[in-house]
Write an enzyme that holds these catalytic residues in place. Structure first.
Site, PDB file in Angstrom:
ATOM      1  N   GLU A  76       7.935  21.678  22.159  1.00 16.98           N
ATOM      2  CA  GLU A  76       8.748  20.847  22.607  1.00 16.98           C
ATOM      3  C   GLU A  76       8.287  19.863  23.844  1.00 16.98           C
ATOM      4  O   GLU A  76       8.459  18.547  23.758  1.00 16.98           O
ATOM      5  CB  GLU A  76       9.896  21.410  23.440  1.00 16.98           C
ATOM      6  CG  GLU A  76      11.071  20.665  24.207  1.00 16.98           C
ATOM      7  CD  GLU A  76      11.789  21.471  25.056  1.00 16.98           C
ATOM      8  OE1 GLU A  76      12.859  20.506  25.597  1.00 16.98           O
ATOM      9  OE2 GLU A  76      11.754  22.618  25.068  1.00 16.98           O
ATOM     10  N   ASP A  77       7.158  20.388  24.450  1.00 15.55           N
ATOM     11  CA  ASP A  77       6.674  19.630  25.540  1.00 15.55           C
ATOM     12  C   ASP A  77       5.420  18.705  25.385  1.00 15.55           C
ATOM     13  O   ASP A  77       5.108  18.179  26.160  1.00 15.55           O
ATOM     14  CB  ASP A  77       6.302  20.572  26.906  1.00 15.55           C
ATOM     15  CG  ASP A  77       7.815  21.032  27.522  1.00 15.55           C
ATOM     16  OD1 ASP A  77       8.778  20.703  27.025  1.00 15.55           O
ATOM     17  OD2 ASP A  77       7.719  22.282  28.310  1.00 15.55           O
TER      18      ASP A  77
END
Length: 711
Positions: A76-77
């Site tokens: 996600e990051d």
């Protein structure tokens, strides 16, 4: 500051060196991926995955779970894909990371809906690999430990979500160490002042009672040593939230709750547990009714222990838990103990049993998810299902079924199988027939009686307690309603087409698909359901079908009701033909039907004043006619003005019963000193049956007036 080398040293106690190297490699990969990112507290972001892995290391989780913990925010990051992770660390780790990754945020109008949607996704990930939720719990635990950098309102929102979902899941999976810490951290975030005051009071109370605790502990230990039984006596501490809940729910002062001494005795085997129970009961007098054997009948999360409460030497209650070392590991780590034993290349029946129960629970969640109407309904079911107090009942074959406190026969039927619940018509409890709404008690034996054509009853939703039963009943009723709406829609459409000497079956094959495309409906069934539920008018659809058939605008006039044959009703059509409560129509009354959106046809008496407002909408009004074969009973209201006297209700009840009718409701109000008005609701077969009852009531002495309630 805790480092990857510190973690490696800790893992050396239970993992082989090559697996530790893989965990370290995952850390260095995460460190590079998160380079430059920082947490709100200002620390490098990689400290978070390292702390999550450390929590899992305390639980002796396997190396793949630890690698997933290191990498759980990478997808996600950062710009790393799932495929890249699979190539680097293998497909199992990539699947775990994908399941644990903070779920893709979808924009919803309501944050509650967003959380519910995310939780549904997490359930699907759990069904593929149960380790997903263990890593997720460790992730949430570290986030809760580091809430300090957030705004107070955000802290409270995250804490409530943790308390309602994650702490309950930890309890459901038996991971008690995480559950207790999540509960206490959530309590401190939601009620910081209350938590601080209770914490100070607990610290003070423990200091004052230290000598009394030591005395009981040494007495219990000496009793074991005298009998040459291996066992360790440990003082047990209450956590903050449990103290607060007892003070709030039981309305007890703090001193009274802290007066209870808690001890745990850990021994070698099950036989020793029962011998130790005899020894402590011999040393201190047991409190009647406070003994529970969770070894013979474990809790749903695999928890096993003997619980007993004793009268101490100073009159203070002593709560004692007795268990084996394996049971202690299970009580603290729950399902995670499955991997603890796997890591040592051994299997243990307690850990294996817990893993099987967890998988069965997740399977039940998936079934609920399929049946739930939407994500919020699903998450409410899950909250209700997450570990209430349990009772234990038996099937006729002697199998133990676990149900929540307050569960009914219907809950039991659905816990056996959804089809048994749907087809349930009666039940025997300990060989005696009992109502389906009966609340169950531990130790009862239940036998469910089913019938192939039986269906769930809407009234069941008023008393069932389990999420599985509630969602299965709603699912079945929804399908039943759709089927009945489809049948009614077909009748209404054929009735409209019959005025032009045609029917659905006689229309040419290309007509229906063209009309469906025009109305943007997926199928003929969807069209018929929408007609049956009142969303579309059968006359309008019939005109369109005929127009398509002839490829010319209809010249059939504007009022298709003139001269149309009435629709025949019997009262047994199900949920899509409803009888108006304002006028209580009976067989024999002239009736009309109003097509109401979502309800189907609502039947009114022809003279009912509530039907007047629909006269301007003739497309939604139908001429109705009663069938010659009616077996249902119908409610009807009577108002009787009669002189007051003793025994009046008994006399009325006797007359109604003799006339083969039932009293649904009765109420009496005094008009003056002499007269009373009796409001009576009866179940009758029809208008003729009602006339017979009214004649009998008129023959009673002192009846001034009797009228049927119209509106």
């Amino acid at each position: 500051m805790f480092t990857i080398d510190d973690l490696g040293d800790r893992l050396g106690g239970y993992l082989p060196q090559e697996e530790i190297q893989q965990v370290k490699r995952a850390f260095y990969y995460a460190e590079q991926a998160h380079d430059g990112q920082r947490r709100r507290s200002g620390e490098p972001y990689v400290t978070h995955p390292l702390a999550v892995a450390n929590i899992l290391a305390n639980m002796h989780m396997d190396h793949q779970s630890l690698m997933a913990a290191m990498l759980h925010d990478v997808i996600e990051d950062t710009g790393v894909s799932k495929e890249a992770l699979a190539e680097q660390f293998g497909k199992p780790v990539a699947e775990l990371v994908d399941g644990v990754s903070k779920l893709t945020q979808i924009t919803f109008e309501d944050k509650a809906v967003a959380q519910a949607e995310n939780f549904q996704k997490m359930v699907l990930a759990m069904s593929r690999d149960i380790r997903v939720i263990i890593v997720k719990l460790a992730d949430r635990l570290h986030n809760m430990r580091t809430l300090g950098a957030l705004r107070p309102d955000k802290k409270r929102r995250i804490a409530r979500e943790t308390l309602e979902i994650y702490a309950r899941i930890a309890g459901r999976l038996g991971i008690n160490t995480i559950r207790v810490e999540l509960e206490d951290l959530s309590f401190q975030a939601i009620h910081p002042m209350r938590a601080e005051r209770i914490k100070r009071a607990v610290s003070s109370a423990r200091g004052n009672r230290r000598s009394a605790i030591r005395e009981v502990q040494s007495t219990l230990q000496k009793s074991l040593d005298d009998e040459q039984l291996a066992g360790t006596v440990i003082g047990r501490q209450k956590h903050l939230l449990s103290i607060y809940k007892k003070m709030r729910d039981q309305r007890k002062p703090f001193a009274e709750i802290m007066d209870v001494f808690g001890f745990r005795i850990v021994t070698e085997d099950v036989a020793s547990c029962y011998r130790i129970l005899g020894i402590v009961h011999n040393r201190y007098k047991p409190v009647p009714g406070r003994f529970k054997d969770y070894i013979a009948i474990p809790k749903a999360n695999g928890y096993q222990s003997l619980h007993t409460t004793l009268f101490g030497s100073r009159g203070m209650p002593i709560e004692v838990q007795i268990r084996t070392r394996e049971m202690e590991a299970m009580a603290n780590n729950g399902i995670a103990a499955h991997w603890l034993y796997k890591a040592g290349q051994t299997t243990h029946p307690i850990a294996e049993g817990s893993h099987a129960r967890a998988r069965a629970w997740v399977k039940g969640l998936l079934e609920m998810q399929r049946h739930a109407g939407d994500s919020l309904e699903f998450i409410e079911h899950v909250k209700n299902d997450l570990f209430p107090d349990d009772i234990y009942v038996f099937t006729p074959k002697g199998d133990i079924m676990e149900l929540p406190q307050g569960a009914t026969v219907i809950d039991f039927a659905y816990s056996v199988h959804t089809d048994i619940g749907n087809n349930c018509i009666a039940c025997r409890i300990d060989r005696h027939l009992a109502p389906l709404s009966t609340r169950l008690e531990s130790g009862q034996t239940l036998e469910i009686i089913t019938a192939p054509g039986a269906r769930p009853n809407l009234a069941w939703l008023n008393f069932v307690t389990t999420a599985k039963a509630r969602s299965a009943i709603r699912h079945a009723l929804k399908h039943q309603r759709q089927a009945e709406a489809g049948q009614l829609g077909r009748r209404l459409l054929n009735k409209a087409l019959a005025e032009f000497d045609t029917s659905l079956e006689e229309l040419s094959g290309g007509v229906m698909p063209r009309v469906l495309a025009e109305l943007e409906l997926p199928s003929e069934d969807a069209l018929l359901e929408s007609i049956g539920l009142g969303a579309r008018v059968s006359n309008v659809v019939a005109r369109r079908l005929l127009d398509m058939e002839q490829d010319t605008p209809s010249g059939h006039g504007t009022d298709m009701h003139e001269g149309m044959r009435p629709l025949v009703i019997s009262g047994g059509e199900g949920m899509v033909i409803n009888f108006a409560r304002c006028c209580h129509p009976l067989p024999g009354d002239p009736v009309v039907g109003h097509l109401s959106v979502g309800k189907g046809i609502v039947v009114h008496r022809a003279e009912c004043r509530n039907i007047v407002e629909h006269k301007n909408d003739p497309d939604k009004l139908f001429a109705l006619e009663w069938s010659d074969e009616i077996s249902e009973d119908f409610p009807v209201g009577l108002r009787i003005e009669i002189e007051s006297r003793r025994g009046l209700v008994a006399e009325l009840a006797g007359l109604v019963t003799d006339a083969d009718a039932n009293i649904e409701r009765i109420g009496i109000e005094e008009r003056d000193v002499r007269l009373s008005t009796v409001h009576l609701t009866l179940s009758v077969k029809g208008r003729v049956h009602l006339a017979r009852i009214i004649k009998r009531i008129r023959n009673m002495s002192n009846v001034e007036k009797i009228t049927r309630v119209a509106n």
